[in-house]
Enzyme design. Structure first.
Site, PDB file in Angstrom:
ATOM      1  N   ASN A 137       0.871  -1.299   0.184  1.00 25.04           N
ATOM      2  CA  ASN A 137       0.090  -0.102  -0.058  1.00 25.04           C
ATOM      3  C   ASN A 137       0.983   1.252  -0.069  1.00 25.04           C
ATOM      4  O   ASN A 137       1.749   1.248   0.542  1.00 25.04           O
ATOM      5  CB  ASN A 137      -1.109  -0.062   1.320  1.00 25.04           C
ATOM      6  CG  ASN A 137      -0.442   0.787   2.388  1.00 25.04           C
ATOM      7  OD1 ASN A 137      -0.211   2.089   2.320  1.00 25.04           O
ATOM      8  ND2 ASN A 137       0.188  -0.233   3.237  1.00 25.04           N
ATOM      9  N   PHE A 170      -1.292   8.440   4.272  1.00 24.66           N
ATOM     10  CA  PHE A 170      -2.051   8.866   5.574  1.00 24.66           C
ATOM     11  C   PHE A 170      -3.428   9.442   4.988  1.00 24.66           C
ATOM     12  O   PHE A 170      -3.614  10.880   5.514  1.00 24.66           O
ATOM     13  CB  PHE A 170      -1.281   9.837   6.321  1.00 24.66           C
ATOM     14  CG  PHE A 170      -0.079   9.218   7.033  1.00 24.66           C
ATOM     15  CD1 PHE A 170      -0.128   8.203   7.417  1.00 24.66           C
ATOM     16  CD2 PHE A 170       0.832  10.342   7.568  1.00 24.66           C
ATOM     17  CE1 PHE A 170       1.013   7.471   8.179  1.00 24.66           C
ATOM     18  CE2 PHE A 170       2.049   9.647   8.190  1.00 24.66           C
ATOM     19  CZ  PHE A 170       2.028   8.326   8.403  1.00 24.66           C
ATOM     20  N   SER A 196       6.304   5.381   8.397  1.00 25.28           N
ATOM     21  CA  SER A 196       5.284   5.088   7.067  1.00 25.28           C
ATOM     22  C   SER A 196       6.322   5.402   6.044  1.00 25.28           C
ATOM     23  O   SER A 196       7.164   6.364   6.134  1.00 25.28           O
ATOM     24  CB  SER A 196       4.222   5.697   7.138  1.00 25.28           C
ATOM     25  OG  SER A 196       3.659   5.798   5.788  1.00 25.28           O
ATOM     26  N   ASN A 222       5.268   5.991   3.161  1.00 22.02           N
ATOM     27  CA  ASN A 222       4.594   6.450   1.978  1.00 22.02           C
ATOM     28  C   ASN A 222       4.288   8.158   2.085  1.00 22.02           C
ATOM     29  O   ASN A 222       3.412   8.775   1.408  1.00 22.02           O
ATOM     30  CB  ASN A 222       3.020   5.988   2.197  1.00 22.02           C
ATOM     31  CG  ASN A 222       3.021   4.482   1.971  1.00 22.02           C
ATOM     32  OD1 ASN A 222       3.924   3.964   1.070  1.00 22.02           O
ATOM     33  ND2 ASN A 222       2.394   3.541   2.363  1.00 22.02           N
ATOM     34  N   THR A 223       4.712   8.769   3.111  1.00 24.38           N
ATOM     35  CA  THR A 223       5.124  10.203   3.176  1.00 24.38           C
ATOM     36  C   THR A 223       6.285  10.567   3.113  1.00 24.38           C
ATOM     37  O   THR A 223       7.228  10.363   3.975  1.00 24.38           O
ATOM     38  CB  THR A 223       4.333  10.580   4.650  1.00 24.38           C
ATOM     39  OG1 THR A 223       3.122  10.140   4.657  1.00 24.38           O
ATOM     40  CG2 THR A 223       4.595  12.174   4.740  1.00 24.38           C
ATOM     41  N   LYS A 258       6.261   4.152  16.714  1.00 25.20           N
ATOM     42  CA  LYS A 258       5.965   3.004  15.985  1.00 25.20           C
ATOM     43  C   LYS A 258       7.202   2.954  14.898  1.00 25.20           C
ATOM     44  O   LYS A 258       7.478   4.148  14.356  1.00 25.20           O
ATOM     45  CB  LYS A 258       4.805   2.975  14.967  1.00 25.20           C
ATOM     46  CG  LYS A 258       4.891   1.899  14.265  1.00 25.20           C
ATOM     47  CD  LYS A 258       3.229   1.719  13.571  1.00 25.20           C
ATOM     48  CE  LYS A 258       3.023   0.586  12.849  1.00 25.20           C
ATOM     49  NZ  LYS A 258       1.596   0.319  12.533  1.00 25.20           N
ATOM     50  N   ASN A 301       6.350  -1.152  11.295  1.00 19.10           N
ATOM     51  CA  ASN A 301       5.631  -0.778  10.138  1.00 19.10           C
ATOM     52  C   ASN A 301       5.691  -1.792   8.963  1.00 19.10           C
ATOM     53  O   ASN A 301       6.364  -2.757   9.147  1.00 19.10           O
ATOM     54  CB  ASN A 301       5.872   0.720   9.764  1.00 19.10           C
ATOM     55  CG  ASN A 301       4.643   1.469   9.304  1.00 19.10           C
ATOM     56  OD1 ASN A 301       4.028   1.045   8.502  1.00 19.10           O
ATOM     57  ND2 ASN A 301       4.465   2.641  10.048  1.00 19.10           N
TER      58      ASN A 301
END
Length: 352
Positions: A124, A128, A195, A197-198, A233, A262
């Site tokens: 994925n 966010f 994450s 993805n940022t 995390k 994560n």
């Protein structure tokens, strides 16, 4: 209902229907599933769900929070808390909502979720997507949720992250805004700095940056008579040296726990035809992450902080391995997608 029958019913009947719905689009299926669970929580069917899939749980106390069970919902499964009122009935002992950000944001362009069936995995790059920390807090407040009261039957963690449009040099204030928004409805806060993805987010795991961020959150939490526990995390891709530096920094800053891990940027463990997804950007979760997550959990436990294990927990054996390493609790996301509530019930039964 026996967990074996639950598993078979899910894997042979429910999962095939889910995976083929909406043209097989994983994100649309996920959205529909969360919406349906939210509707069930408002109906008489909630009691039936609890009767069929609920059961005994093993309580545990972590960072001063009493969890009625050791199996929790991982962040990302219920970002905006839409289904928060059903998780206890499904056998979970806690739920981590979010990740939410100070500002509402749409996330990355679609498609951004890919299902790797042969590998029992997901990729994925959601980014966010959420309605904002304030919106989540308002929803929970409208349901009577207050910190420490366990109004929904279980404690709620809330994962907070950086708003994408906010520069890294303003990240601390951005996290503090989210923290202040949710502090009255959360039983703990998870600081998501891992994450993939940022853009730039994972740089917040660097020793000085994570120390400054966690210190600011801990200082703000101390304004309350009973400070809200802060968990961090972490990513599974960090080197041993980077992990050691991070653990030292968050301990010195006053964090009360770790969540490991994560998703990963690695692409090992992808099988057969699933290789066609290997070049997709985003975080990989599920079975390919299992051994990576165990490595990080083992090192996290050695830090002395309590650890909630997340990542690659696909069956009872995976959960037990995390407990054997010293994790105090586990969280499910991809394992729940592939195995359903029978997995929750089976883990609960195995650790009683």
């Amino acid at each position: 209902m026996n967990e074996t029958w639950l598993r078979l019913a899910y894997e042979r009947l429910i999962r095939p229907a889910l995976f083929s719905a909406y043209g097989g689009d994983p994100e649309k299926v996920h959205e529909a599933m969360i919406s349906l669970l939210g509707q069930v929580s408002e109906s008489r069917a909630k009691g039936l769900v609890k009767f069929l899939v609920g059961g005994a749980r093993s309580p545990v106390r972590i960072a001063g929070v009493d969890f009625p069970g050791r199996v929790g919902v991982a962040a990302g499964l219920d970002k905006d808390g839409t289904a928060a009122r059903i998780w206890s009935s499904l056998g979970f002992g806690f739920a981590e909502l979010g990740t939410v950000t100070a500002q509402a944001q749409a996330g990355n362009p679609r498609p951004r979720v890919f299902r790797l069936r042969r590998s029992r995995a997901l990729i994925n790059r959601m980014g966010f997507n959420n309605a904002g920390a304030g919106e989540l807090a308002d929803r929970l407040t409208s349901w009577g949720v207050r910190r420490g009261e366990r109004s929904l039957g279980i404690p709620l963690g809330i994962s907070i992250g950086k708003t994408k449009v906010v520069d890294l040099d303003r990240a601390v204030n951005d996290y503090l805004f989210s923290f202040r928004a949710v502090r009255g409805v959360a039983d703990y806060v998870a600081v998501n700095v891992s994450s993939p993805n940022t853009p730039g987010l994972r740089s917040l795991q660097d020793r000085q940056m994570i120390f400054e961020l966690v210190s600011a959150l801990v200082e703000t939490a101390a304004e309350d008579d009973s400070p809200l526990p802060i968990f961090v995390k972490i990513a599974p891709d960090l080197t041993d040296q980077a992990l050691a530096e991070l653990f030292e920094a968050v301990i010195n800053a006053g964090a009360q726990g770790l969540i490991a891990t994560n998703t990963t940027l690695a692409r090992t463990g992808i099988r057969g035809l699933d290789q066609r997804y290997a070049r997709q950007a985003g975080g990989l979760s599920g079975a390919p992450l299992t051994m990576m997550a165990r490595r990080v959990v083992a090192r996290a436990v050695a830090s002395g902080l309590p650890v909630i294990a997340s990542g690659g927990i696909m069956n009872v054996g995976d959960a037990q391995a995390m407990f054997d390493l010293g994790a105090r609790a586990v969280q499910l996301y991809t394992g729940f997608i592939y195995s359903g509530p029978g997995l929750v019930k089976a883990i609960n039964r195995s650790v009683r």
